[in-house]
Design a protein around this motif. Structure first.
Motif, PDB file in Angstrom:
ATOM      1  N   HIS A  86      70.868  39.059  45.527  1.00 44.15           N
ATOM      2  CA  HIS A  86      72.008  38.769  44.661  1.00 44.15           C
ATOM      3  C   HIS A  86      71.554  38.081  43.377  1.00 44.15           C
ATOM      4  O   HIS A  86      72.043  38.371  42.286  1.00 44.15           O
ATOM      5  N   GLN A  96      80.282  42.498  41.293  1.00 41.34           N
ATOM      6  CA  GLN A  96      79.558  42.671  40.036  1.00 41.34           C
ATOM      7  C   GLN A  96      80.499  43.165  38.939  1.00 41.34           C
ATOM      8  O   GLN A  96      80.425  42.718  37.792  1.00 41.34           O
ATOM      9  N   ASP A 123      79.500  43.908  47.004  1.00 36.41           N
ATOM     10  CA  ASP A 123      78.495  43.629  45.978  1.00 36.41           C
ATOM     11  C   ASP A 123      78.852  44.338  44.677  1.00 36.41           C
ATOM     12  O   ASP A 123      78.691  43.777  43.581  1.00 36.41           O
TER      13      ASP A 123
END
Length: 413
Positions: A9, A213, A209
């Protein structure tokens, strides 16, 4: 940013900032992007083994800058122009400053516009944005596009070459070009979010994820362009949609439709932020498609239960959306609202009109048809529609949900 964050990450978050710094210094996007990718590989191995350094951004920037220098030297030697090329690059520009000594600067906007350059095709824009801005690996992007790694690698390489040939610059477009270019940037971010919220394939329904983002990038874009109503609208839409993410799957990972979700699991803070954002945006800027979609999401989010949903308002908003940005997907979503307001038979007539268009053979059209047929009491036809939707869906949890729904209709339960 702390050193406690998972390495994957962390590097994904930092990568666009490092790339933006290098491109701003040297201007050569293709070579800088290659250098950053090599630095990310180094970081993944070194940090996992030795731990995250105290200044991860400075570490990545320094390593990427060294890789850039290595590339410049290597290319120059191969072309027998090493000395000339190397001398042309100021020595100070080839060295990274001490960790975190360089004033913080956000190059995101310039990077987004560069990746969405009009010289590139829409798939190339998307692929390059996912790689350079979202920090995805070539393998992850290839999976999202359902193409082999090699094919995606070649596509990204061609995109970078095309940018070089087009003389693309790391700068904001002039004012008269910024509107259309911003529209492309927002569309790419919208696609990135949607891929994360409803994965087109694989065993997971969602990819937090990717949605995370997309939200982070859009939030940063909104900070840079606070007067862009559609940027605010897109951020609100993402927040309001992602707020329902945790309730969208059950313990077994199967999709839970909106009407059956446990609303106590919705993220109320995100909903409040999204509602406030779209409310202020609609009152201050011309109305655009993202703002209207956010308003629809707000109506759903503010309903205490599925039965309390203000469907007439949702239908009215879809009418506005169809006027602003007509599309088959909007028409299909509007059909669901129409079914709630005027009954499923009226909505089925709309769905029938869409069956010969671009959505022919798409699993969502069959899923909506099955939903409406079930509400109309035609369970046998509904079961067949759900089975067809399950065969066409690429996502495993969604396939399982559609098969269960087909079985329920077939059994009369």
């Amino acid at each position: 940013m702390t050193s406690d964050e998972p390495v994957e990450h962390l590097v994904r978050t930092l990568a666009p900032r490092v790339l933006g710094t290098l491109v701003r210094r040297h201007g050569d996007f293709a070579r800088c992007e290659d250098a950053v990718q090599e630095a990310l590989i180094d970081a993944a191995g070194t940090w996992a083994r030795d731990g995250v350094p105290e200044h991860p951004l400075g570490w990545l920037t320094t390593v990427a800058a060294r890789r850039y220098v290595d590339q410049v030297r290597s290319d120059a030697a191969r072309e027998r122009r090493e000395q000339a090329v190397f001398d042309a690059v100021p020595r100070d520009d080839l060295l990274a400053p001490p960790p975190d000594a360089e004033p913080a600067r956000d190059d995101l906007l310039e990077l987004l516009f560069l990746c969405c350059h009009p010289a590139l095709t829409a798939p190339a824009q998307m692929a390059l944005t996912l790689r350079a801005v979202a920090g995805l690996t070539t393998t992850e992007i290839a999976a999202a596009f359902l193409v082999p790694d090699k094919t995606m690698g070649q596509r990204i390489s061609r995109a970078k070459q095309r940018l070089r040939e087009a003389g693309a610059r790391f700068a904001l477009p002039p004012d008269h070009e910024r509107g259309p270019a911003l529209g492309v940037v927002l569309h790419v971010l919208y696609l990135l979010f949607n891929e994360g919220y409803s994965a087109g394939s694989g065993t997971r329904l969602r990819r937090p994820d990717l949605t995370g983002q997309a939200v982070r990038l859009t939030r940063r874009l909104h900070r840079r362009l606070p007067d862009s109503g559609e940027t605010a609208g897109l951020l609100a839409l993402m927040l309001l949609t992602e707020a329902r993410g945790a309730a969208r799957t059950g313990p077994d990972g199967i999709l839970v439709p909106l009407a059956e979700q446990d609303r106590s699991r919705w993220d109320r803070a995100a909903i409040a932020e999204g509602v406030d954002l779209v409310t202020r945006s609609l009152s201050a800027h011309p109305v655009g498609p993202y703002q209207v979609q956010a308003a629809i999401a707000a109506v759903h989010s503010e309903a205490a239960s599925a039965e309390d949903t203000d469907w007439p308002q949702v239908l009215a908003l879809y009418d506005v959306l169809e006027h602003l940005a007509p599309s088959a997907v909007t028409a299909l979503n509007r059909a669901v609202a129409l079914g709630e307001v005027r009954g499923p038979r009226a909505a089925l007539e709309v769905v029938a009109e869409l069956e010969g268009g671009v959505l022919a053979g798409h699993h969502r059209l069959f899923a909506v048809r099955g939903h409406l047929l079930e509400r109309a009491g035609d369970r046998a036809a509904a079961a067949e529609a759900f089975r067809a939707a399950a065969r066409l869906a690429g996502n495993v949890p969604e396939q399982r949900f559609l098969r269960l729904r087909a079985a329920r209709c077939a059994s009369g339960g």
